[in-house]
Design a protein around this motif. Structure first.
Motif, mmCIF file in Angstrom:
data_model
loop_
_atom_site.group_PDB
_atom_site.id
_atom_site.type_symbol
_atom_site.label_atom_id
_atom_site.label_comp_id
_atom_site.label_asym_id
_atom_site.label_seq_id
_atom_site.Cartn_x
_atom_site.Cartn_y
_atom_site.Cartn_z
ATOM 1 N N UNK A 172 79.092 38.282 -35.115
ATOM 2 C CA UNK A 172 78.843 38.610 -33.714
ATOM 3 C C UNK A 172 77.969 37.499 -33.143
ATOM 4 N N UNK A 173 78.475 36.801 -32.145
ATOM 5 C CA UNK A 173 77.808 35.618 -31.605
ATOM 6 C C UNK A 173 76.929 35.881 -30.395
ATOM 7 N N UNK A 174 77.249 36.917 -29.623
ATOM 8 C CA UNK A 174 76.512 37.136 -28.372
ATOM 9 C C UNK A 174 76.437 38.623 -28.060
ATOM 10 N N UNK A 175 75.408 38.975 -27.289
ATOM 11 C CA UNK A 175 75.216 40.363 -26.881
ATOM 12 C C UNK A 175 74.628 40.388 -25.477
ATOM 13 N N UNK A 176 75.045 41.370 -24.694
ATOM 14 C CA UNK A 176 74.504 41.563 -23.345
ATOM 15 C C UNK A 176 74.414 43.058 -23.074
ATOM 16 N N UNK A 177 73.479 43.425 -22.220
ATOM 17 C CA UNK A 177 73.277 44.833 -21.854
ATOM 18 C C UNK A 177 73.596 45.036 -20.383
ATOM 19 N N UNK A 178 74.128 46.216 -20.060
ATOM 20 C CA UNK A 178 74.348 46.546 -18.659
ATOM 21 C C UNK A 178 72.995 46.762 -17.983
ATOM 22 N N UNK A 179 72.954 46.594 -16.671
ATOM 23 C CA UNK A 179 71.697 46.708 -15.920
ATOM 24 C C UNK A 179 71.048 48.082 -16.086
ATOM 25 N N UNK A 180 71.858 49.132 -16.245
ATOM 26 C CA UNK A 180 71.298 50.478 -16.412
ATOM 27 C C UNK A 180 70.800 50.728 -17.834
ATOM 28 N N UNK A 181 71.033 49.758 -18.731
ATOM 29 C CA UNK A 181 70.544 49.880 -20.100
ATOM 30 C C UNK A 181 71.294 50.863 -20.962
ATOM 31 N N UNK A 182 72.457 51.336 -20.519
ATOM 32 C CA UNK A 182 73.182 52.368 -21.260
ATOM 33 C C UNK A 182 74.313 51.837 -22.124
ATOM 34 N N UNK A 183 74.734 50.601 -21.853
ATOM 35 C CA UNK A 183 75.874 50.057 -22.572
ATOM 36 C C UNK A 183 75.617 48.630 -23.042
ATOM 37 N N UNK A 184 76.346 48.250 -24.081
ATOM 38 C CA UNK A 184 76.200 46.942 -24.715
ATOM 39 C C UNK A 184 77.567 46.279 -24.779
ATOM 40 N N UNK A 185 77.615 44.976 -24.560
ATOM 41 C CA UNK A 185 78.832 44.202 -24.768
ATOM 42 C C UNK A 185 78.532 43.184 -25.863
ATOM 43 N N UNK A 186 79.480 43.007 -26.786
ATOM 44 C CA UNK A 186 79.289 42.037 -27.861
ATOM 45 C C UNK A 186 80.500 41.121 -27.944
ATOM 46 N N UNK A 187 80.237 39.863 -28.310
ATOM 47 C CA UNK A 187 81.270 38.841 -28.443
ATOM 48 C C UNK A 187 81.291 38.366 -29.888
ATOM 49 N N UNK A 188 82.514 38.234 -30.446
ATOM 50 C CA UNK A 188 82.600 37.947 -31.883
ATOM 51 C C UNK A 188 83.627 36.879 -32.234
ATOM 52 N N UNK A 189 83.424 36.307 -33.419
ATOM 53 C CA UNK A 189 84.378 35.372 -34.004
ATOM 54 C C UNK A 189 85.685 36.068 -34.385
#
Length: 124
Positions: free
Chosen positions: A54-71
């Motif tokens: 997993x190379x990257x991670x980001x959170x939604x502004x409301x803090x309820x969800x996560x997005x991840x980017x992977x190889x």
């Protein structure tokens, strides 16, 4: 006050702080993400579902969800509180970075191929 969080079995590639500043989520080459409590140092949750680093991670502004980017050529959208995988987008190459717009449903992600994807999540 310094603290070291131990729990990943391979290198940590990215981190993101929750909006309230109380927790951090880490993305690792061990194919997982982990949610840490900054006050206690506790590993609150491990997000499993990627089949490669997993190379990257980001959170939604409301803090309820996560997005991840992977190889593994996928972007995954997660529920922060339950660890449930909400959605997956499969690309044609590894994803190296991702960001979430303030609306919480527009995702931008970069592939190793040089493509930038703009995605909009529906019904989440």
């Amino acid at each position: 006050d310094e603290r070291t969080f131990k729990g990943h079995s391979n290198s940590v590639r990215a981190v993101a702080l929750t909006a309230d500043g109380k927790r951090v989520i880490s993305a690792s080459a061990d194919n997982t993400l982990k949610l840490w409590n900054l006050k206690t140092g506790k590993d609150e949750r491990t997000f499993k579902g990627h089949s490669n680093s997993v190379r990257a991670v980001a959170l939604t502004a409301d803090g309820k969800r996560v997005i991840s980017a992977s190889d593994d050529n996928t972007l995954k959208f997660w529920n922060l509180e339950t660890g449930e995988e909400i959605a997956t987008f499969k690309g044609e190459a590894p994803f190296y970075c991702c960001a979430v717009a303030a609306d919480g449903v527009t995702i931008v992600a970069g592939e190793s191929s040089g493509r930038v994807h703009f995605l909009r999540l529906e019904n989440v």
